[in-house]
Design a protein around this motif. Sequence first.
Motif, PDB file in Angstrom:
ATOM      1  N   ARG A 151      -1.023  -0.959   8.692  1.00 44.40           N
ATOM      2  CA  ARG A 151      -2.147  -1.888   8.889  1.00 44.40           C
ATOM      3  C   ARG A 151      -2.071  -3.022   7.861  1.00 44.40           C
ATOM      4  NH1 ARG A 151      -8.263  -0.462   7.551  1.00 44.40           N
ATOM      5  NH2 ARG A 151      -9.335  -2.234   8.513  1.00 44.40           N
ATOM      6  N   ALA A 152      -1.722  -2.678   6.621  1.00 44.69           N
ATOM      7  CA  ALA A 152      -1.570  -3.701   5.585  1.00 44.69           C
ATOM      8  C   ALA A 152      -0.439  -4.661   5.932  1.00 44.69           C
ATOM      9  CB  ALA A 152      -1.304  -3.031   4.234  1.00 44.69           C
ATOM     10  N   THR A 177      -8.381  -5.386  -0.522  1.00 46.28           N
ATOM     11  CA  THR A 177      -7.770  -4.178  -1.085  1.00 46.28           C
ATOM     12  C   THR A 177      -6.263  -4.344  -1.219  1.00 46.28           C
ATOM     13  OG1 THR A 177      -9.502  -2.805  -0.085  1.00 46.28           O
ATOM     14  CG2 THR A 177      -7.457  -1.695  -0.746  1.00 46.28           C
ATOM     15  N   ASP A 224      -1.497   3.880  10.530  1.00 39.09           N
ATOM     16  CA  ASP A 224      -1.323   4.198   9.117  1.00 39.09           C
ATOM     17  C   ASP A 224      -1.772   3.010   8.275  1.00 39.09           C
ATOM     18  OD1 ASP A 224      -0.242   6.530  10.035  1.00 39.09           O
ATOM     19  OD2 ASP A 224       1.836   6.039   9.542  1.00 39.09           O
ATOM     20  N   GLN A 225      -2.358   3.284   7.129  1.00 36.91           N
ATOM     21  CA  GLN A 225      -2.901   2.207   6.300  1.00 36.91           C
ATOM     22  C   GLN A 225      -1.821   1.226   5.844  1.00 36.91           C
ATOM     23  OE1 GLN A 225      -5.962   2.272   7.224  1.00 36.91           O
ATOM     24  NE2 GLN A 225      -6.874   2.090   5.181  1.00 36.91           N
ATOM     25  N   ARG A 226      -0.636   1.728   5.496  1.00 40.59           N
ATOM     26  CA  ARG A 226       0.409   0.812   5.038  1.00 40.59           C
ATOM     27  C   ARG A 226       0.908  -0.071   6.172  1.00 40.59           C
ATOM     28  NH1 ARG A 226       5.789   3.506   5.208  1.00 40.59           N
ATOM     29  NH2 ARG A 226       5.583   5.392   6.467  1.00 40.59           N
ATOM     30  N   LEU A 286       0.816  -1.221   0.000  1.00 41.76           N
ATOM     31  CA  LEU A 286       0.000   0.000   0.000  1.00 41.76           C
ATOM     32  C   LEU A 286       0.849   1.271   0.000  1.00 41.76           C
ATOM     33  CD1 LEU A 286      -3.250  -0.450   2.120  1.00 41.76           C
ATOM     34  CD2 LEU A 286      -2.784  -0.945  -0.286  1.00 41.76           C
ATOM     35  N   PHE A 311     -10.636  -5.291   3.911  1.00 41.42           N
ATOM     36  CA  PHE A 311      -9.400  -4.522   3.775  1.00 41.42           C
ATOM     37  C   PHE A 311      -8.308  -5.374   3.145  1.00 41.42           C
ATOM     38  CE2 PHE A 311      -5.270  -3.207   5.644  1.00 41.42           C
ATOM     39  CZ  PHE A 311      -5.182  -1.950   5.070  1.00 41.42           C
ATOM     40  N   GLU A 359       0.082   6.907  -2.517  1.00 38.54           N
ATOM     41  CA  GLU A 359      -1.057   6.471  -1.720  1.00 38.54           C
ATOM     42  C   GLU A 359      -1.430   7.513  -0.664  1.00 38.54           C
ATOM     43  OE1 GLU A 359      -2.885   3.626  -1.976  1.00 38.54           O
ATOM     44  OE2 GLU A 359      -1.790   2.986  -3.767  1.00 38.54           O
ATOM     45  N   THR A 360      -0.450   8.344  -0.271  1.00 39.77           N
ATOM     46  CA  THR A 360      -0.698   9.400   0.720  1.00 39.77           C
ATOM     47  C   THR A 360      -0.141  10.720   0.194  1.00 39.77           C
ATOM     48  OG1 THR A 360       1.372   8.896   1.878  1.00 39.77           O
ATOM     49  CG2 THR A 360      -0.625   7.803   2.667  1.00 39.77           C
TER      50      THR A 360
END
Length: 373
Positions: free
Chosen positions: A184-185, A231, A180-182, A77, A228, A254-255
């Motif tokens: 979390r991934a 994704t 942070d999404q990355r 991500l 998620f 991505e951000t």
Amino acid sequence: MSQDTNSQSDDTSKSTLTTVPPGGPWHQRLADAISNDAFNDWYSERQTTENILKGQLYFNGLSPPPEPEKHTPSKLLQCHRKVAYQRENAPREGASPEGLFWSGERFEEDVMVPFLQDDVTTEGTYVENSKWIGTTIETDEYSLRLKGSTDPVIVTKEGSPLLVTEVKTKSSIEHQDGPDQRHRAQLHAYLYALDEEYDRSVEHGLLIYGSRTTFDIEVFRVSFDPDFWETVIEWMATQTKYRDADELPPAEPETDWECDFCSFAHRCGQTDEPYQDEGYDGLLPGVEDYRKRQVREYLEAAEDAALTPTLTEKYPSLAREFAVSDLVCPNCGARKPWEEVEKVPRPGSMPLCEACSDDVDVPEALVVAYDEM
């Protein structure tokens, strides 16, 4: 007699201490030996030696690009183009993140692991520094492979995972109101892989953010989210598709802040330099924003790679070890071998040849006699 001997000894000692050594005052020579270049060279050699000592030769230099289907949890991500540059060993620009990696490693191993051992685990539970993960995810087009290693995991006596952690350090966590999404991934990749490997269900983890300034921490519980995770799988499939087609991915971070801290901003086209959508190979002429260690690693690994004239002036010692590319006029493409250049261009400049400079108003310092000696 004894008194005279002691007196003579004291005089000799005093004379030895006050004698100026050859080469100038000792304090000047010592001070001259302490510099950023000297420190960076020492630290680079120290890391090389430690990697050899630990049997981790693969950390010395650049690794060959992995197969298109292979992915690393820590890269998920993120901007597809940035990840592609990293994987294909494009020369990195700007400041090295080694200090961040070092402080993160020390925080994890010297602070968080003892804390988990002393204050978190209960009878029959233990802390394992990390677990190696490897799993395959089947999609309609690809067999995606995930490989990597976790941060500390709380386990049973038999080593079965109970709680997976992912530890991150930041200069400040004051505004860290969620994971942070990355990150979390990344944690999802570990949960998925460990759940596949063990009979025990592994569905929960912790993202722990530590402040390098205050040593405060923020902890977020993360439960495996199938939607998620889909994704994340889509992101991996897209990245694989770009690699499979040997296509440079679009510059779509991505951000919002990714470009500000990117190690490939010049190559991508996010600076004022005259570059845009550059490929993976070669040091960019006129760009001096490369660190010596990264330049050396790239030149040692890349076939037919050469030092640019700009970097020759910045790192003259490298010019004695590696080939230097021709000076190229950015306007017409005229070339001049570096060894024939009489007037050295200033670092960071893109000098024009004399013919092109007649048509463009440029400072004399940016003009090089390409066609005459």
